[in-house]
Design an enzyme around this catalytic site. Structure first.
Site: not given
Length: 384
Positions: A185, A187, A211, A237, A260, A287
């Site tokens: 990830d 992020h 990700e 996400e 998500d 997510h």
């Protein structure tokens, strides 16, 4: 048809917001409308939806309510409104399934699978000791893991930072072997130039996916980043509707979407996003670093989405210091993980029973979670 007559909201540890909806026939449905770190803001959004529109309406007209909540305001979309809608939507599907005596996935066409693979988080926001944690989780039965790629990173950083990220992934790969999936990830904390360098450096260790290599506002950079690697690119996400996902499907750079269920409009919307992705040969891995209601909602959509391939879940994640997913369930065995999979819940509604007494008890705690604000060495704000 039953009518919506009451609702309650509960802020509970570690950082979740639960919604309880009740009908005039006494049926109770649960939803999880939250933006992590902005629960009070979303709470107000949910209250506004109920007080201005939902109270007194037929509970079963879910699609119509979704359209009214989304299109009934001149301004639409974004994390707060879509998360408020998501929690309401989850709760209404829970009510409908319970009233008809079937799990939600039966109302969406029936299950296309009996279980789905899950992955387990290792490391924290600043990843460390990941190899040992990886061994422990694989020994516990998980066949897929996810870790952060880096801590805070400069827009143009040095070779040592890239090498450290590659070394961490290499150590995890060596610890668990080639039969374990390892998601990495970024992020959204990595700039485009560094993302290009990182995806090349990580590729020799075969990540399951990388990700959110850049923030969703920079999705136009994804084709260029994808050109630097054969590793699947995952994102989504921080995308909140099918309109947000439309462009990434059209440019063809994304291989895995991660909507998500508590941010992207709930079950109603994510079911549509999943179907759009299927048409573009894009896989889905929802997510879910959240609570049990969000996870149950994910599993209901996973059940009937042929392109869902793995599910995030937050048991023992580094955020869950005060309470964890299973604490809020009357029967925690519904989320038993076996051989790296979880069974699709088949009880009516979302398939879980919330321990309401425990929820009310925990809601008396002071919950005020906010993500940290990181800064670079020069004092400027860094992406978290």
């Amino acid at each position: 048809m039953s009518e919506i007559v009451d609702y309650e909201l509960f802020e509970v540890p570690p950082r979740w917001l639960f919604l309880r909806v009740e009908t005039d026939e006494g049926t109770v449905g649960w939803g999880e409308p939250v933006v992590e770190g902005r629960s009070k803001t979303v709470r107000t959004g949910v209250e506004e939806l109920f007080e201005s529109y939902l109270l007194g309406k037929e509970a079963g007209r879910i699609e119509d309510h979704w359209q009214a909540m989304y299109r009934g305001g001149f301004y639409r979309g974004g994390p707060v409104l879509m998360s408020a809608i998501a929690g309401v939507d989850q709760a209404l599907w829970d009510v409908k399934g319970k009233e008809l005596g079937v799990p939600v996935h039966d109302l969406l066409g029936g299950a296309a699978r009996d279980r789905i693979r899950v992955y387990q988080w290792i490391g924290g926001d600043r990843p460390s000791d990941v190899a040992e944690q990886a061994r422990e989780q694989v020994d516990a039965g998980f066949t897929a893991l996810k870790m952060n790629a880096t801590e805070e990173i400069e827009r143009v950083d040095d070779p040592a930072t890239v090498d450290a990220a590659a070394t961490r992934l290499r150590e995890v790969r060596e610890a668990v072997g080639d039969e374990v999936g390892i998601g990495v990830d970024f992020h959204g904390r990595v700039s485009k130039p560094m993302a290009k360098r990182l995806v090349e450096a990580l590729a020799p260790y075969d990540p399951m996916f990388v990700e959110e290599p850049v923030l969703s506002g920079n999705n136009d950079a994804l084709p260029e980043i994808a050109a630097h690697t054969t590793t699947p690119i995952a994102t989504g996400e921080r995308m909140y509707s099918r309109w947000d996902f439309k462009e990434v499907f059209e440019d063809g750079a994304v291989d895995v979407i991660q909507p998500d269920l508590s941010h992207a409009g709930g079950i109603t919307e994510v079911r549509k996003i999943a179907a759009m992705a299927e048409a573009y040969d894009v896989a889905m891995a929802p997510h879910c670093p959240l609570g049990p209601i969000a996870l149950a909602s994910c599993l209901q959509v996973d059940a009937c989405s042929p392109n869902a391939f793995i599910q995030e879940q937050s048991l023992d994640i580094h955020y869950n210091e005060a309470s964890d997913v299973l604490d809020y369930l009357a029967d925690p065995s519904v989320f038993d993980y076996e051989d790296g999979y979880v069974q699709i819940p088949d009880a009516p509604g979302l398939g879980i029973e919330i321990d309401e007494e425990y929820v009310r008890q925990q809601a008396e705690e002071d919950v005020d979670w906010h993500n940290p604000v990181w800064r670079h060495a020069d004092g400027s704000v860094a992406e978290w």
